[in-house]
Structure formats: C-alpha cells, structure tokens
Scaffold this active site. Structure first.
Site, PDB file in Angstrom:
ATOM      1  N   LYS A   9      39.658  28.320  42.791  1.00 39.20           N
ATOM      2  CA  LYS A   9      39.145  29.805  42.991  1.00 39.20           C
ATOM      3  C   LYS A   9      39.490  30.228  44.434  1.00 39.20           C
ATOM      4  O   LYS A   9      39.365  29.480  45.405  1.00 39.20           O
ATOM      5  CB  LYS A   9      37.725  29.716  42.877  1.00 39.20           C
ATOM      6  N   SER A  25      51.676  42.036  37.477  1.00 39.45           N
ATOM      7  CA  SER A  25      51.078  40.798  38.031  1.00 39.45           C
ATOM      8  C   SER A  25      50.225  41.128  39.190  1.00 39.45           C
ATOM      9  O   SER A  25      49.998  41.981  39.533  1.00 39.45           O
ATOM     10  CB  SER A  25      52.462  40.084  38.601  1.00 39.45           C
ATOM     11  N   THR A  57      46.279  38.320  34.486  1.00 41.06           N
ATOM     12  CA  THR A  57      47.738  38.631  34.582  1.00 41.06           C
ATOM     13  C   THR A  57      48.266  37.263  35.432  1.00 41.06           C
ATOM     14  O   THR A  57      47.862  36.246  35.452  1.00 41.06           O
ATOM     15  CB  THR A  57      48.147  39.898  35.580  1.00 41.06           C
ATOM     16  N   TYR A  58      49.688  37.157  35.632  1.00 42.08           N
ATOM     17  CA  TYR A  58      50.311  36.316  36.335  1.00 42.08           C
ATOM     18  C   TYR A  58      50.619  36.438  37.927  1.00 42.08           C
ATOM     19  O   TYR A  58      50.588  37.532  38.232  1.00 42.08           O
ATOM     20  CB  TYR A  58      51.522  35.728  35.730  1.00 42.08           C
ATOM     21  N   GLY A  73      51.339  47.008  38.635  1.00 43.78           N
ATOM     22  CA  GLY A  73      51.256  47.661  37.235  1.00 43.78           C
ATOM     23  C   GLY A  73      50.070  48.311  37.038  1.00 43.78           C
ATOM     24  O   GLY A  73      49.085  48.647  37.728  1.00 43.78           O
TER      25      GLY A  73
END
Length: 132
Positions: A9, A25, A57-58, A73
């Site tokens: 985290k 991302s 997201t990545y 994005g």
C-alpha cells in the site's frame, strides 16, 4: 482456495499530474513501486481521498526519485494534481503464500518521498480460535 490479498500500500500519495491524452495507467516513481512491491504493468487499485473515487489501472514507472504520481487517460478526469490518494497492490494467494506474506504500507511526505515503511505479517495478526 485462493484469496485476494493486499500485499502493498502507498498511503496518502499526492497526485502530481493528470494527463488525459495518455492511453491509460498510473505513472509512479519506481522507488515507490519497489517499496510497495508493485511491478510495471501490475494492476493496482487507486482510491481518491479527496472525492472518494475508486479506479483500477496498471502501474508504469516514471523517473526514479521524481516523486511522480500521474493519472493517465480517463482517470485524469477524476484525479487531479494535489489530490491525496491510496494505491493498493493486490495478489491472489493460497494459504501457504499468505502465511509467508510480509505486507508493506509505505508512508510518504507531501513530495511523495518515503518517510517510513511498516511491514505487517498478517498470519501473525490472525486471532486464534478463542478470538485472542
């Protein structure tokens, strides 16, 4: 059985940039990624403490030591510079992997520099059958 577990985290990061025209991302300083055991292109969950928005997201690596936290994005409409966020890194684990897990919570300052890392061993925090 596999369980979805939080293995790392990043707590109270400050968004530094939002780029609507990038394909997607979250860009993170690689020092932060390493500290929370997040690998490039790993799926992460992001929660915006400023507005309650949740996004998956990545992660991609930005400049090392930059403190970069950029939402790319579509989430750039929901996460703005200055917002405080939490990034969770999760994984599917069986009981043996869970027993060996050392989950990390990474705390940062206002410039997204690591101030401390707290390690948790969830299996040792599990109450016994008597609830103790």
């Amino acid at each position: 059985m596999l369980r979805k577990i939080c293995k790392g985290k990043l707590h109270r990061l400050t968004v530094t940039q939002a780029d609507l025209n990038y394909m997607g991302s979250i860009t993170l300083d690689p020092l932060l990624m390493q500290a929370a055991d997040i690998r490039p292109y790993e799926l992460v969950q992001i929660t915006n403490l400023s507005n309650g928005q949740l996004w998956h997201t990545y992660a991609i690596a930005g400049g090392k030591g930059s403190g970069a936290v950029c939402l790319n994005g579509p989430p750039a409409r929901l996460f703005q510079p200055g917002d405080k966020i939490i990034v969770l890194s999760m994984g599917w684990m069986d009981d043996e992997e869970w027993n060996a897990l050392e989950a990390k919570v990474v705390f940062v300052d206002d410039q997204n520099r690591i101030s401390s890392i707290v390690t948790h061993k969830p299996s040792e925090e599990m109450p016994d059958a008597d609830g103790e």
